[in-house]
Motif scaffolding. Structure first.
Motif, short mmCIF file in Angstrom:
data_model
loop_
_atom_site.label_atom_id
_atom_site.label_comp_id
_atom_site.label_asym_id
_atom_site.label_seq_id
_atom_site.Cartn_x
_atom_site.Cartn_y
_atom_site.Cartn_z
N ILE A 4 0.82 -1.17 0.19
CA ILE A 4 -0.11 0.02 -0.09
C ILE A 4 1.10 1.16 0.02
N ALA A 5 0.53 2.20 -0.65
CA ALA A 5 1.24 3.68 -0.79
C ALA A 5 0.87 4.26 0.48
N VAL A 6 1.65 4.82 1.25
CA VAL A 6 1.30 5.33 2.44
C VAL A 6 2.16 6.76 2.49
N VAL A 7 1.62 7.54 3.09
CA VAL A 7 2.17 9.06 3.20
C VAL A 7 2.98 9.05 4.74
N PRO A 8 4.12 9.76 4.87
CA PRO A 8 4.78 9.54 6.04
C PRO A 8 3.86 10.02 7.47
N ASN A 9 3.95 9.20 8.76
CA ASN A 9 3.35 9.23 9.71
C ASN A 9 2.89 10.84 10.13
N GLU A 10 3.99 11.60 10.16
CA GLU A 10 4.01 12.89 10.67
C GLU A 10 3.08 13.80 9.91
N THR A 11 2.66 13.58 8.68
CA THR A 11 1.70 14.26 7.88
C THR A 11 0.63 13.51 7.32
N ALA A 12 0.32 12.35 7.74
CA ALA A 12 -0.74 11.50 7.42
C ALA A 12 -1.93 12.20 7.58
N ALA A 13 -2.34 12.66 8.90
CA ALA A 13 -3.81 13.17 9.28
C ALA A 13 -3.99 14.41 8.19
N ALA A 14 -2.89 15.15 7.84
CA ALA A 14 -3.31 16.44 7.05
C ALA A 14 -3.49 15.98 5.50
N GLN A 15 -2.94 14.86 5.19
CA GLN A 15 -3.08 14.58 3.79
C GLN A 15 -4.14 13.59 3.37
N VAL A 16 -4.69 12.81 4.31
CA VAL A 16 -5.76 11.81 4.31
C VAL A 16 -7.18 12.75 4.19
N LYS A 17 -7.60 13.24 3.21
CA LYS A 17 -8.69 14.14 3.30
C LYS A 17 -9.92 13.81 3.89
N GLY A 18 -10.47 14.45 4.89
CA GLY A 18 -11.92 13.82 5.59
C GLY A 18 -12.01 12.70 6.34
N VAL A 19 -10.88 12.17 6.66
CA VAL A 19 -10.90 10.64 7.22
C VAL A 19 -9.85 10.64 8.39
N ASN A 20 -10.21 10.24 9.53
CA ASN A 20 -9.52 10.08 10.50
C ASN A 20 -9.96 8.82 11.38
N GLU A 21 -9.05 8.40 12.32
CA GLU A 21 -9.34 7.22 13.20
C GLU A 21 -10.87 7.04 13.66
N GLY A 22 -11.29 8.21 14.22
CA GLY A 22 -12.53 8.23 14.89
C GLY A 22 -13.67 8.13 13.85
N TYR A 23 -13.57 8.74 12.82
CA TYR A 23 -14.47 8.63 11.56
C TYR A 23 -14.58 7.20 11.08
N ILE A 24 -13.26 6.50 10.83
CA ILE A 24 -13.28 5.31 10.62
C ILE A 24 -14.01 4.28 11.56
N GLN A 25 -13.76 4.38 12.85
CA GLN A 25 -14.50 3.50 13.83
C GLN A 25 -15.91 3.76 13.75
N MET A 26 -16.13 5.13 13.94
CA MET A 26 -17.94 5.42 13.89
C MET A 26 -18.52 4.69 12.56
N PHE A 27 -17.97 4.96 11.71
CA PHE A 27 -18.60 4.56 10.19
C PHE A 27 -18.90 2.95 10.18
N LEU A 28 -17.67 2.02 10.85
CA LEU A 28 -17.79 0.75 10.95
C LEU A 28 -18.80 0.34 11.78
N MET A 29 -18.94 1.30 12.88
CA MET A 29 -19.85 0.71 14.03
C MET A 29 -21.10 0.94 13.64
N LYS A 30 -21.30 1.98 12.63
CA LYS A 30 -22.79 2.21 12.17
C LYS A 30 -23.12 1.31 10.93
N TYR A 31 -22.22 1.21 10.00
CA TYR A 31 -22.58 0.42 8.68
C TYR A 31 -22.24 -0.90 8.52
N VAL A 32 -21.74 -1.65 9.48
CA VAL A 32 -21.41 -3.01 9.38
C VAL A 32 -22.42 -3.72 10.36
#
Length: 158
Positions: A89-117
């Motif tokens: 998988i192509a990944v961005v360096p850790n220190e800039t990941a949050a800024a570069q992954v548009k509109g997605v963070n760990e909390g969003y992923i977890q809530m999305f999975l809780m709601k839609y799985v």
């Protein structure tokens, strides 16, 4: 017309004009390594959707959290990245990941999975609105349903 395939996509929220839409090729509960291998082996591409980008920046401890919480979303394209040797998988360096992954963070992923799985044990289907603008979600695998109010009540019990 006969022989034509029609696909209909419904978004779960408003999407700004020009925003890329992604779709999960695999069950939401699959972890990053499983999704990456399947994308590579079955479809010959490397997924760079926002979810895979973000999860690619997580360490071993963070990745195991994803495996426990369920998963999903797969698409193509990314620049200025490195490739993870294990997943490809192509990944961005850790220190800039949050800024570069548009509109997605760990909390969003977890809530999305809780709601839609699907909450039914061992089902792992995807819950989606049964009608545009509806507040009732229906599982694409088992047909189980729950309302927004039922989901919120479940969250209050946690």
């Amino acid at each position: 017309a006969p022989g034509n395939t029609v696909a209909r996509f419904r978004t779960l929220h408003a999407v700004p004009a020009g925003e890329e839409l992604t779709q999960s090729y695999f069950p939401l509960v699959w972890d990053l390594a499983e999704r990456a291998a399947a994308c590579r082996d079955q479809y010959a591409f490397q997924c760079t959707c926002p979810r895979c980008q973000l999860e690619g920046t997580w360490g071993e401890e963070d990745a195991s959290m994803s495996e426990d919480d369920d998963n999903g979303d797969d698409t193509e394209s990314l620049s200025d990245s490195e490739e993870d040797a294990e997943t490809g998988i192509a990944v961005v360096p850790n220190e800039t990941a949050a800024a570069q992954v548009k509109g997605v963070n760990e909390g969003y992923i977890q809530m999305f999975l809780m709601k839609y799985v699907c909450p039914k044990p061992e089902c792992f289907g995807t819950m989606a609105p049964d009608a545009p603008g509806g507040n009732r979600l229906v599982c694409n695998m088992c047909g189980g349903a729950r309302t927004e109010a039922e989901f919120l009540a479940e969250m209050m019990r946690l």
